[in-house]
Each structure stands twice: as C-alpha cells, then as structure tokens.
Design a protein around this motif. Structure first.
Motif, PDB file in Angstrom:
ATOM      1  N   ARG A  19       0.830  -1.201   0.000  1.00 28.82           N
ATOM      2  CA  ARG A  19       0.000   0.000   0.000  1.00 28.82           C
ATOM      3  C   ARG A  19       0.870   1.258   0.000  1.00 28.82           C
ATOM      4  O   ARG A  19       0.591   2.222  -0.708  1.00 28.82           O
TER       5      ARG A  19
ATOM      6  N   LYS B 204      -9.481   4.464   2.088  1.00 28.36           N
ATOM      7  CA  LYS B 204      -9.321   3.465   1.023  1.00 28.36           C
ATOM      8  C   LYS B 204     -10.632   2.715   0.777  1.00 28.36           C
ATOM      9  O   LYS B 204     -10.987   2.418  -0.379  1.00 28.36           O
TER      10      LYS B 204
ATOM     11  N   LEU C 245     -12.725   2.634  -2.706  1.00 29.72           N
ATOM     12  CA  LEU C 245     -13.066   1.367  -3.348  1.00 29.72           C
ATOM     13  C   LEU C 245     -14.557   1.305  -3.656  1.00 29.72           C
ATOM     14  O   LEU C 245     -14.961   0.906  -4.755  1.00 29.72           O
TER      15      LEU C 245
ATOM     16  N   GLN D 287      -9.716  -8.465   0.209  1.00 31.53           N
ATOM     17  CA  GLN D 287      -8.569  -8.721  -0.669  1.00 31.53           C
ATOM     18  C   GLN D 287      -7.964  -7.409  -1.158  1.00 31.53           C
ATOM     19  O   GLN D 287      -6.749  -7.263  -1.261  1.00 31.53           O
ATOM     20  N   ASN D 288      -8.825  -6.441  -1.462  1.00 32.81           N
ATOM     21  CA  ASN D 288      -8.351  -5.153  -1.960  1.00 32.81           C
ATOM     22  C   ASN D 288      -7.745  -4.287  -0.858  1.00 32.81           C
ATOM     23  O   ASN D 288      -6.828  -3.502  -1.124  1.00 32.81           O
TER      24      ASN D 288
END
Length: 233
Positions: free
Chosen positions: A120, A164, A168, A184-185
């Motif tokens: 990240r 984040k 998303l 997962q992301n």
C-alpha cells in the motif's frame, strides 16, 4: 536487508521477542519500545515505515499514542492487542490506526499484514497525478489526487483504511462488493479477522458520512454478502 523499518511497541517480553525474532528472520529492520513515552520518542526520531503497537502499556494507553503520532505523521500503525471487543477496535481505528490484530495472532498473519501495508505504501508513492479525478455523489465529494473526502464541503477526517474503503466503494458505485473482494483489496487477504475488522471500519466510516445510522444514504449493507455504495441525487 529489507529497507522497511518497523517500530515494535510492546511491554510483554515474550511477545516482543516473538515479533522481533520474526522480523529479523525476514530481514526487517526494527526498533523496540516498552513504554508509550519511548514509543513517541522513537517514532519522532527515526520516522519508522510501520508501527506495531500494543495498547496496554505501563505509562499510557496505546490510543493516546496513536493520537499523538497522528498530529505529525500518517505512518501506518498496526495495533496488536488482547482487547477483542468491537468498542476497543473502534476506539483505536477512530484514533487513526490502520489495522487491528487480536492476540493471540499467528506469525504468518502478522507477516501478511506487513506485506500488504508495504504494498500500500509503494502504491501510494507510485500513484500518478495524471490519474487524478474527483468523484461526486450527492453531498459527498472525493478528491482522489489530494487524498481527501468532503461532505457538504467540509473535509472528513478519515483514517487511511476508511479512506481506502470509501474510494473502493466509490469506484464501484452501484455494485455490491463482497466481503472477500473488499478484504482482498484492502488487506490482500481474507482472514476471519479481516471480515471482523471490515465490519468495524464500516461502522466508523458510516458514523462520519451518514446523517442517520438507521437509514443509510450512501453505504448499503447486504447481509452475509457485502456492501454497496448507492448513487445519491
């Protein structure tokens, strides 16, 4: 030698030794601190890449340390604590923690969290300003280039993970995102602990963007499946 510098804040000698031995075996550089005062000094002096923080320290609560660090730095902070209640997680995440691992934890999971945090950090450093755009949905506005979100033109104070998550969902507005897809992301894995953390993060995010908790306007829960950002006029 791994260039990543980890600050381990832990007063339990056996846990600290487990963590530092693991880090050394995987070529991480590390510093240690057994008190909150030392942790703040080490964080400000050495600017570590990631902080692994126990909440129950002898001189101050870990949440206070998070708050102090957040006054000058966005360095990733992963809480590792025996406190397993959602209220404890929410308090730490609200204060600015990026992730929360509950003791006892596996060495493999700790290493996985570190790898995801490293990725990240790398992605954030590589993001191109030319890919910037502004997302608007009702009173919600996200400036991807600046890394900021606004509600009714007032900046939202989001933790890195909350931001984040919001990005998303916004980049998939109208779509139901499964728990597995989201975790997962966000974390690069789908451990049971990830889904529990996701629930906590969603609760803290909603408190900041929804006017009425019982009648969400932006984020809809699909029980047992995942979440969806709704288009608001």
């Amino acid at each position: 030698m791994n260039k990543t510098l980890i600050l381990v804040v832990e007063d339990d000698t056996s846990v600290k030794n487990l963590m530092t031995t693991t880090l050394k075996a995987h070529d991480y550089r590390y510093l240690t601190a057994a008190t909150g005062e030392t942790a703040i000094l080490e964080a400000s002096s050495h600017n570590p890449d990631i902080v692994l923080l126990d909440l129950g320290l002898p001189d101050m609560d870990g949440v206070e340390i998070i708050q102090k660090i957040r006054t000058w730095s966005n360095m990733p902070i992963i809480v590792i604590s025996a406190r397993s209640e959602d209220t404890d997680k929410i308090e730490a995440l609200d204060a600015g923690a990026d992730d929360y691992l509950t003791k006892p934890f596996s060495v493999e999971e700790l290493l996985a969290r570190l790898r995801v945090t490293q990725r990240r950090l790398t992605m954030m450093q590589k993001e191109s300003p030319w890919e910037a755009a502004v997302f608007t949905n009702g009173a919600l506005r996200i400036d991807y280039a600046a890394g900021c979100a606004y509600l009714n033109e007032e900046e939202l104070h989001l933790t890195p993970i909350e931001y984040k998550l919001l990005c998303l969902l916004s980049k998939n507005v109208g779509k139901v995102l499964t728990h597995t897809f989201i975790t997962q992301n966000i974390w690069g894995s789908s451990w049971d602990n990830d889904v529990a953390s996701l629930r906590v993060f969603m609760a803290t995010l909603r408190k900041k963007i929804e006017k009425e908790a019982n009648s969400p306007q932006y984020i809809q829960t699909h029980i047992g499946v995942g979440y969806r950002m709704m288009r608001v006029e």
